[in-house]
Motif scaffolding. Structure first.
Motif, PDB file in Angstrom:
ATOM      1  N   ARG A 132       0.828  -1.208   0.000  1.00  0.00           N
ATOM      2  CA  ARG A 132       0.000   0.000   0.000  1.00  0.00           C
ATOM      3  C   ARG A 132       0.863   1.259   0.000  1.00  0.00           C
ATOM      4  NH1 ARG A 132      -4.223   1.975   4.652  1.00  0.00           N
ATOM      5  NH2 ARG A 132      -4.994   3.805   3.531  1.00  0.00           N
ATOM      6  N   VAL A 133       1.937   1.254   0.793  1.00  0.00           N
ATOM      7  CA  VAL A 133       2.834   2.419   0.820  1.00  0.00           C
ATOM      8  C   VAL A 133       3.468   2.633  -0.550  1.00  0.00           C
ATOM      9  CG1 VAL A 133       4.974   3.340   1.782  1.00  0.00           C
ATOM     10  CG2 VAL A 133       3.284   2.292   3.292  1.00  0.00           C
ATOM     11  N   VAL A 134       3.879   1.549  -1.202  1.00  0.00           N
ATOM     12  CA  VAL A 134       4.462   1.670  -2.541  1.00  0.00           C
ATOM     13  C   VAL A 134       3.464   2.306  -3.502  1.00  0.00           C
ATOM     14  CG1 VAL A 134       5.217   0.350  -4.553  1.00  0.00           C
ATOM     15  CG2 VAL A 134       6.153  -0.171  -2.301  1.00  0.00           C
ATOM     16  N   SER A 135       2.205   1.889  -3.440  1.00  0.00           N
ATOM     17  CA  SER A 135       1.185   2.457  -4.330  1.00  0.00           C
ATOM     18  C   SER A 135       0.967   3.941  -4.059  1.00  0.00           C
ATOM     19  CB  SER A 135      -0.141   1.697  -4.167  1.00  0.00           C
ATOM     20  OG  SER A 135      -0.017   0.360  -4.593  1.00  0.00           O
ATOM     21  N   ALA A 165      10.958   5.026 -14.356  1.00  0.00           N
ATOM     22  CA  ALA A 165       9.780   5.820 -14.078  1.00  0.00           C
ATOM     23  C   ALA A 165      10.164   6.961 -13.138  1.00  0.00           C
ATOM     24  CB  ALA A 165       8.703   4.948 -13.441  1.00  0.00           C
ATOM     25  N   THR A 166       9.345   8.012 -13.129  1.00  0.00           N
ATOM     26  CA  THR A 166       9.655   9.177 -12.308  1.00  0.00           C
ATOM     27  C   THR A 166       9.776   8.809 -10.839  1.00  0.00           C
ATOM     28  OG1 THR A 166       8.451  10.568 -13.879  1.00  0.00           O
ATOM     29  CG2 THR A 166       8.898  11.492 -11.708  1.00  0.00           C
ATOM     30  N   ALA A 167       8.935   7.908 -10.346  1.00  0.00           N
ATOM     31  CA  ALA A 167       8.908   7.568  -8.923  1.00  0.00           C
ATOM     32  C   ALA A 167       9.795   6.381  -8.560  1.00  0.00           C
ATOM     33  CB  ALA A 167       7.473   7.275  -8.502  1.00  0.00           C
ATOM     34  N   THR A 168      10.646   5.920  -9.472  1.00  0.00           N
ATOM     35  CA  THR A 168      11.437   4.720  -9.217  1.00  0.00           C
ATOM     36  C   THR A 168      12.284   4.860  -7.966  1.00  0.00           C
ATOM     37  OG1 THR A 168      11.536   4.192 -11.575  1.00  0.00           O
ATOM     38  CG2 THR A 168      13.167   3.152 -10.145  1.00  0.00           C
ATOM     39  N   ARG A 169      13.006   5.964  -7.858  1.00  0.00           N
ATOM     40  CA  ARG A 169      13.887   6.129  -6.706  1.00  0.00           C
ATOM     41  C   ARG A 169      13.096   6.228  -5.400  1.00  0.00           C
ATOM     42  NH1 ARG A 169      18.900  10.073  -8.413  1.00  0.00           N
ATOM     43  NH2 ARG A 169      17.546  10.908 -10.015  1.00  0.00           N
ATOM     44  N   GLU A 170      11.920   6.834  -5.476  1.00  0.00           N
ATOM     45  CA  GLU A 170      11.086   6.925  -4.273  1.00  0.00           C
ATOM     46  C   GLU A 170      10.616   5.547  -3.836  1.00  0.00           C
ATOM     47  OE1 GLU A 170       9.298  11.381  -5.256  1.00  0.00           O
ATOM     48  OE2 GLU A 170       8.135   9.585  -5.723  1.00  0.00           O
ATOM     49  N   VAL A 171      10.225   4.709  -4.790  1.00  0.00           N
ATOM     50  CA  VAL A 171       9.804   3.346  -4.459  1.00  0.00           C
ATOM     51  C   VAL A 171      10.974   2.557  -3.884  1.00  0.00           C
ATOM     52  CG1 VAL A 171       8.982   1.154  -5.433  1.00  0.00           C
ATOM     53  CG2 VAL A 171       7.900   3.314  -6.104  1.00  0.00           C
ATOM     54  N   CYS A 172      12.171   2.760  -4.428  1.00  0.00           N
ATOM     55  CA  CYS A 172      13.360   2.099  -3.880  1.00  0.00           C
ATOM     56  C   CYS A 172      13.595   2.524  -2.433  1.00  0.00           C
ATOM     57  CB  CYS A 172      14.587   2.415  -4.730  1.00  0.00           C
ATOM     58  SG  CYS A 172      14.603   1.614  -6.349  1.00  0.00           S
TER      59      CYS A 172
END
Length: 388
Positions: free
Chosen positions: A34-37, A138-145
């Protein structure tokens, strides 16, 4: 919307995020998903979720895997994941797929390709669409990492859509970058463009059971040797000199064969320098995976010993702040109705030549100063019984 309603909504979001953060820190996989989404889609509260785990970042190793489409990146990612799981490590995979320019959708088929590890409780796979972002991520890749790192996973593998001349962002998102090539990647000039040479910490020629694999490996090592200057080392004059009598015969052979020198340097473990090894693999048959993992381990040790790891991660933090500023400026300016109305009013002047874009931009910045400097971030309260 009234001020009271807005405050009430913000309070509900804050309470919901606090409960979610507590579940996340308890290690619940559903909370991680859920946090990843929320972070990937930049839903309300995503900044607070990222901020709440910032102090825990830096524990996971981040490995970027890139290469041309069809090189077998997903298969190699699967085999590496299985290797790390057999070693007792938990793994997060962020697999980025291209977005259709016509429908805006993406196949997101990496979970299908990685079915061998998809059901492993120690593996978390997230497929992401590029959504038009250049750079292979993707733009949010680093944030998801960051989310996966904050959750406590040991290894994070970032698989890009397929490297091109501009798709090099993975090198800035990962600690180590593995470039996967195949004999069909093209001639050596096409394959070994400067950008690809510079981002690679480890090369592997996958599908190495096909014709041309050894030649490609030699071409890469030759380029690495020439770049390192092995081909320009001073040689004794060949007229009247018996090379058998030269004291440092290895140095002479290396100078005469840059590819050999690069291979020898890549096999040595020097804390002061790193020469990318050029390996061979057949991921579909699980061949060469241990060697690739060993090379990545050696590179991480080099990063830690040389201080390069801290430098890379500090650079990543600096770029992260720059990204946040750019995102905030775009959102605050171009989603503000008054700003867009004012800009539309300048179009007549721009059209007839009485105004120029640079002057309009300067005026827009000046009139929007309060909009740009207003703070929007508010930290989440720390859940009871959990330290920040």
């Amino acid at each position: 919307m009234s001020m009271t309603t807005a405050t009430s909504d913000a309070g509900r979001v804050g309470a919901s995020m606090t409960r979610l953060l507590e579940q996340f820190r308890d290690g619940k996989p559903a909370a991680l998903a859920r946090v990843v989404s929320i972070v990937e889609n930049h839903r309300p509260g995503f900044e607070q979720l990222l901020a709440a785990q910032h102090a825990q970042l830096g524990r996971a190793r981040r490995i970027g895997i890139t290469g041309p489409p069809g090189a077998g990146k997903s298969t190699l990612t699967t085999r590496l994941t299985r290797f790390y799981r057999d070693a007792g490590l938990t793994v997060g995979i962020v697999a980025v797929d291209p977005t259709s320019p016509f429908t805006g959708g993406a196949l997101l088929g990496d979970r299908i390709r990685m079915e061998e590890v998809a059901l492993d409780p120690g593996v978390f796979i997230r497929s992401m669409a590029t959504r038009g972002s250049l750079g292979g991520l993707a733009t949010a890749t680093r944030e998801v990492c960051d989310v996966l790192d904050g959750f406590g996973l040991d290894v994070i593998i970032i698989e890009t859509v397929g490297v091109g001349q501009s798709e090099l962002d993975v090198a800035r998102a990962a600690d180590s970058t593995l470039v996967v090539l195949v004999p069909e990647s093209g001639d050596s000039i096409q394959t070994l463009k400067a950008g690809v040479m510079e981002i690679a910490d480890v090369f592997t020629v996958n599908k190495a059971d096909r014709p041309g694999a050894d030649r490609l490996r030699n071409d890469i090592e030759l380029m690495l040797g020439l770049r390192a200057g092995h081909g320009t080392q001073p040689l004794p004059a060949h007229h009247g000199v018996d090379l058998r009598q030269v004291a440092d015969r290895d140095a002479v052979r290396d100078a005469m064969n840059p590819a050999r020198a690069a291979r020898a340097a890549a096999q040595a473990e020097h804390p002061e320098q790193w020469t990318p090894p050029v390996l061979r693999s057949v991921a579909a048959q699980n061949e060469g995976i241990a060697e690739v993992a060993d090379a990545l381990d050696r590179h991480f040790r080099y990063l830690a010993t040389s201080g390069e790891l801290r430098s890379r991660r500090r650079a990543r933090l600096r770029e992260r702040v720059m990204e946040v500023v750019e995102q905030q400026v775009r959102q605050r300016l171009w989603r503000d109705a008054d700003t867009m109305s004012w800009l539309d009013a300048q179009l007549d002047g721009l059209e007839n030549g009485t105004l120029v874009p640079f002057a309009v931009a300067d005026t827009l910045r000046a009139r929007s100063s309060a909009l740009l400097t207003g703070a929007a971030y508010a930290p989440l309260p720390t859940p009871q019984g959990i330290s920040a």
